[in-house]
Write an enzyme that holds these catalytic residues in place. Structure first.
Site, PDB file in Angstrom:
ATOM      1  N   CYS A  59       0.790  -0.850   0.358  1.00 36.57           N
ATOM      2  CA  CYS A  59      -0.051   0.094   0.167  1.00 36.57           C
ATOM      3  C   CYS A  59       1.176   1.051   0.344  1.00 36.57           C
ATOM      4  CB  CYS A  59      -0.521  -0.193   1.459  1.00 36.57           C
ATOM      5  SG  CYS A  59      -2.485  -0.934   1.608  1.00 36.57           S
ATOM      6  N   ILE A  60       0.354   2.404  -0.544  1.00 35.14           N
ATOM      7  CA  ILE A  60       1.225   3.183  -0.598  1.00 35.14           C
ATOM      8  C   ILE A  60      -0.124   4.501  -0.373  1.00 35.14           C
ATOM      9  CG2 ILE A  60       1.240   3.658  -2.841  1.00 35.14           C
ATOM     10  CD1 ILE A  60       3.833   5.238  -3.585  1.00 35.14           C
ATOM     11  N   ARG A 108       0.780  15.457  -4.792  1.00 30.22           N
ATOM     12  CA  ARG A 108       1.426  16.378  -5.726  1.00 30.22           C
ATOM     13  C   ARG A 108       2.460  17.086  -5.750  1.00 30.22           C
ATOM     14  NH1 ARG A 108      -2.481  17.316 -10.809  1.00 30.22           N
ATOM     15  NH2 ARG A 108      -0.436  16.671 -11.094  1.00 30.22           N
ATOM     16  N   LYS A 109       3.305  17.018  -4.780  1.00 29.88           N
ATOM     17  CA  LYS A 109       4.217  17.990  -4.609  1.00 29.88           C
ATOM     18  C   LYS A 109       6.079  16.896  -5.359  1.00 29.88           C
ATOM     19  CE  LYS A 109       2.584  20.132  -0.718  1.00 29.88           C
ATOM     20  NZ  LYS A 109       2.160  21.475  -1.612  1.00 29.88           N
ATOM     21  N   TYR A 158       6.050  13.248  -3.921  1.00 31.32           N
ATOM     22  CA  TYR A 158       6.275  12.693  -2.887  1.00 31.32           C
ATOM     23  C   TYR A 158       5.953  11.041  -3.159  1.00 31.32           C
ATOM     24  CZ  TYR A 158       7.706  16.279   0.689  1.00 31.32           C
ATOM     25  OH  TYR A 158       7.984  17.286   0.830  1.00 31.32           O
ATOM     26  N   GLY A 159       4.553  11.308  -3.548  1.00 31.88           N
ATOM     27  CA  GLY A 159       4.469   9.397  -4.585  1.00 31.88           C
ATOM     28  C   GLY A 159       5.083   8.862  -5.194  1.00 31.88           C
ATOM     29  N   LYS A 160       5.805   9.853  -6.635  1.00 30.05           N
ATOM     30  CA  LYS A 160       6.695   8.926  -6.813  1.00 30.05           C
ATOM     31  C   LYS A 160       8.195   8.857  -5.973  1.00 30.05           C
ATOM     32  CE  LYS A 160       5.308  11.232 -10.597  1.00 30.05           C
ATOM     33  NZ  LYS A 160       5.421  12.367 -11.940  1.00 30.05           N
ATOM     34  N   GLU A 218       1.785  -4.176  -5.570  1.00 33.45           N
ATOM     35  CA  GLU A 218       0.366  -5.414  -5.228  1.00 33.45           C
ATOM     36  C   GLU A 218      -0.666  -4.250  -6.236  1.00 33.45           C
ATOM     37  OE1 GLU A 218      -0.188  -6.944  -0.972  1.00 33.45           O
ATOM     38  OE2 GLU A 218      -2.467  -5.790  -1.870  1.00 33.45           O
ATOM     39  N   SER A 247      -5.555   1.655  -7.241  1.00 32.68           N
ATOM     40  CA  SER A 247      -6.071   3.243  -7.398  1.00 32.68           C
ATOM     41  C   SER A 247      -6.030   3.517  -9.200  1.00 32.68           C
ATOM     42  CB  SER A 247      -6.166   3.871  -6.241  1.00 32.68           C
ATOM     43  OG  SER A 247      -4.430   4.562  -6.315  1.00 32.68           O
TER      44      SER A 247
HETATM   45  N1  ACO Z   1      -4.935  14.746 -10.541  1.00 36.02           N
HETATM   46  C1  ACO Z   1      -3.905  13.820 -11.840  1.00 36.02           C
HETATM   47  N2  ACO Z   1      -3.105  13.364 -11.521  1.00 36.02           N
HETATM   48  C2  ACO Z   1      -2.442  12.840 -10.240  1.00 36.02           C
HETATM   49  C3  ACO Z   1      -3.387  13.664  -9.250  1.00 36.02           C
HETATM   50  C4  ACO Z   1      -4.765  14.097  -9.434  1.00 36.02           C
HETATM   51  N3  ACO Z   1      -5.146  14.158  -8.160  1.00 36.02           N
HETATM   52  N4  ACO Z   1      -2.719  13.151  -7.868  1.00 36.02           N
HETATM   53  C5  ACO Z   1      -1.047  12.324  -8.344  1.00 36.02           C
HETATM   54  N5  ACO Z   1      -1.680  12.056 -10.058  1.00 36.02           N
HETATM   55  C6  ACO Z   1      -0.068  11.438 -10.783  1.00 36.02           C
HETATM   56  C7  ACO Z   1       0.444  13.308 -11.653  1.00 36.02           C
HETATM   57  O1  ACO Z   1       1.101  12.805 -13.081  1.00 36.02           O
HETATM   58  C8  ACO Z   1       1.869  13.109 -11.213  1.00 36.02           C
HETATM   59  O2  ACO Z   1       2.683  13.632 -11.554  1.00 36.02           O
HETATM   60  P1  ACO Z   1       2.814  15.231 -12.198  1.00 36.02           P
HETATM   61  O3  ACO Z   1       2.452  15.864 -10.580  1.00 36.02           O
HETATM   62  O4  ACO Z   1       4.023  15.421 -12.828  1.00 36.02           O
HETATM   63  O5  ACO Z   1       1.882  14.805 -13.220  1.00 36.02           O
HETATM   64  C9  ACO Z   1       1.541  11.923 -10.660  1.00 36.02           C
HETATM   65  O6  ACO Z   1       0.623  11.464 -10.328  1.00 36.02           O
HETATM   66  C10 ACO Z   1       2.701  11.627  -8.886  1.00 36.02           C
HETATM   67  O7  ACO Z   1       2.410  12.449  -8.079  1.00 36.02           O
HETATM   68  P2  ACO Z   1       3.384  12.511  -7.128  1.00 36.02           P
HETATM   69  O8  ACO Z   1       3.295  14.058  -6.314  1.00 36.02           O
HETATM   70  O9  ACO Z   1       4.619  11.884  -7.231  1.00 36.02           O
HETATM   71  O10 ACO Z   1       2.243  11.797  -6.297  1.00 36.02           O
HETATM   72  P3  ACO Z   1       1.341  11.953  -4.527  1.00 36.02           P
HETATM   73  O11 ACO Z   1       2.235  12.500  -3.689  1.00 36.02           O
HETATM   74  O12 ACO Z   1       0.157  13.090  -4.893  1.00 36.02           O
HETATM   75  O13 ACO Z   1       0.649  10.354  -4.712  1.00 36.02           O
HETATM   76  C11 ACO Z   1      -0.271   8.846  -4.720  1.00 36.02           C
HETATM   77  C12 ACO Z   1       0.598   9.750  -5.053  1.00 36.02           C
HETATM   78  C13 ACO Z   1      -0.041   7.688  -3.841  1.00 36.02           C
HETATM   79  C14 ACO Z   1      -1.077   7.303  -4.720  1.00 36.02           C
HETATM   80  C15 ACO Z   1      -1.662   9.454  -3.680  1.00 36.02           C
HETATM   81  O14 ACO Z   1      -2.427  10.289  -4.757  1.00 36.02           O
HETATM   82  C16 ACO Z   1      -2.025   8.654  -2.841  1.00 36.02           C
HETATM   83  O15 ACO Z   1      -1.985   8.482  -1.845  1.00 36.02           O
HETATM   84  N6  ACO Z   1      -3.553   8.179  -3.000  1.00 36.02           N
HETATM   85  C17 ACO Z   1      -4.423   7.958  -1.824  1.00 36.02           C
HETATM   86  C18 ACO Z   1      -4.502   6.425  -1.842  1.00 36.02           C
HETATM   87  C19 ACO Z   1      -3.971   5.846  -2.912  1.00 36.02           C
HETATM   88  O16 ACO Z   1      -4.480   5.342  -4.124  1.00 36.02           O
HETATM   89  N7  ACO Z   1      -2.994   4.858  -3.319  1.00 36.02           N
HETATM   90  C20 ACO Z   1      -2.694   3.648  -4.416  1.00 36.02           C
HETATM   91  C21 ACO Z   1      -3.350   2.871  -4.429  1.00 36.02           C
HETATM   92  S1  ACO Z   1      -2.842   1.659  -5.111  1.00 36.02           S
HETATM   93  C22 ACO Z   1      -1.560   1.016  -4.366  1.00 36.02           C
HETATM   94  O17 ACO Z   1      -1.324   0.976  -2.781  1.00 36.02           O
HETATM   95  C23 ACO Z   1      -1.435  -0.278  -4.536  1.00 36.02           C
END
Ligand code: ACO
Ligand code: ZN
Length: 281
Positions: free
Chosen positions: A150-151, A159-160, A162-164, A184, A188
């Site tokens: 899970c992440i 959107r800063k 941190y996810g990547k 896994e 989402s």
């Molecule tokens: N709308 C559109 N695109 C988005 C959005 C959004 N709200 N958020 C992220 N993205 C996309 C973009 O392409 C973005 O890249 P960019 O900013 O260069 O365009 C890319 O995702 C990654 O953005 P980051 O800033 O690196 O990621 P972030 O810190 O926002 O985290 C995460 C991404 C972890 C998926 C976050 O949205 C989150 O926690 N979501 C809720 C939980 C979730 O869904 N987790 C994944 C479940 S699947 C699993 O756990 C295996």
């Protein structure tokens, strides 16, 4: 059945307080029954214990002596630190983290045994302590080659980049293990977007630098990304041709440049030289 129950349950807790943030929740999370009538919960940002009332939290903060997640700091670069928390050694913390995370995760069932997982908690640190930004969990032993279960990036930090960063970190761990990994499933929508973005950028950068032919296997060896994920990414970028029963990478420099421009900003990089870690045994 459990999964079905979870999908049909309505969201209970609608707001949480965590550190300096008040956060609207997204989904149902199975908090213990005594919290079922709460609309708002107050979390200690360090030990992740949660309380029903602000005064309880204030009282707790006066005696809680944790200033960072319980576990080993395995990475530090500038103000960013990563802590590894063993779910077996820090069961309460791990369970609290799962309750918290489920508020933002839809498909995931978090009924698994936290003992079997390691939790990688990313923090922004200042003189008041290490403030959680997000985390990912990882099975201690995965039969399916999962390198991430899970992440989550907390909404206040999304959107800063941190996810990547978290995704890149999970692959750095796989490289140290000498294994390929994959997240896994199911992912989402936001998870898939983030992974696609990560895979795309990493692969394009290698293809751009590389002279001559390169195979999917070679790409997998250097990135720790599973071959299937590489293939699907390159297919979506239309960089794959099928010749004589084989998938061949056709990386025309112009096409690469076009994709690289579209891939946007690179964001926060993991400095692998600052990772001090040995695989779990
Ligand atoms: N709308 C559109 N695109 C988005 C959005 C959004 N709200 N958020 C992220 N993205 C996309 C973009 O392409 C973005 O890249 P960019 O900013 O260069 O365009 C890319 O995702 C990654 O953005 P980051 O800033 O690196 O990621 P972030 O810190 O926002 O985290 C995460 C991404 C972890 C998926 C976050 O949205 C989150 O926690 N979501 C809720 C939980 C979730 O869904 N987790 C994944 C479940 S699947 C699993 O756990 C295996
Ligand atoms: Zn506490």
């Amino acid at each position: 059945l459990r999964e079905h129950e979870e999908f049909t349950k309505v969201k209970n807790i609608s707001t949480i307080e965590l550190g300096k943030y008040e956060i609207e929740t997204w989904y149902f999370s199975p908090f213990p029954p005594e919290y079922k009538d709460c609309v708002k919960l107050f979390f200690c940002e360090f030990c992740l214990n949660f309380m029903k009332r602000k005064e309880q939290l204030q009282r707790h903060m006066r005696k809680c002596d944790l200033k960072h997640p319980p576990g080993d700091e395995i990475y530090r670069s500038g103000t960013l630190s990563m802590f590894e928390v063993d779910g077996k050694k820090n069961k309460v913390y791990a369970q609290n983290l799962c309750y918290l995370a489920k508020l933002f995760l839809d498909h995931k069932t978090l009924y698994y045994d936290v003992d079997l997982f390691l939790f990688y908690v990313l923090c922004e640190c200042d003189d008041r302590g290490c403030h959680m930004v997000g985390y990912f969990s990882k099975e201690k032993h995965s039969e399916e080659a999962y390198n991430l279960a899970c992440i989550l990036t907390l909404p206040s930090y999304q959107r800063k980049g941190y996810g990547k960063f978290l995704i890149a970190f999970s692959y750095e761990l796989s490289k140290k293990e000498g294994k390929v990994g994959t997240p896994e499933r199911p992912l989402s929508d936001l998870g898939l977007l983030s992974y696609r973005g990560y895979w795309t950028r990493v692969l394009l950068e290698i293809l751009k630098k590389h002279k001559g032919n390169i195979s999917i296997k070679e790409l997998s060896d250097v990135t720790a990304i599973k071959a299937e994920d590489i293939l699907s990414t390159l297919q979506s970028l239309e960089l794959i041709q099928y010749r004589k029963g084989q998938h061949v990478i056709c990386a025309d420099p112009k096409v690469l440049d076009r994709h690289l421009k579209a891939a946007g900003r690179g964001g926060l990089d993991v400095d692998a030289s600052k990772l001090i870690w040995t695989p779990y045994k």
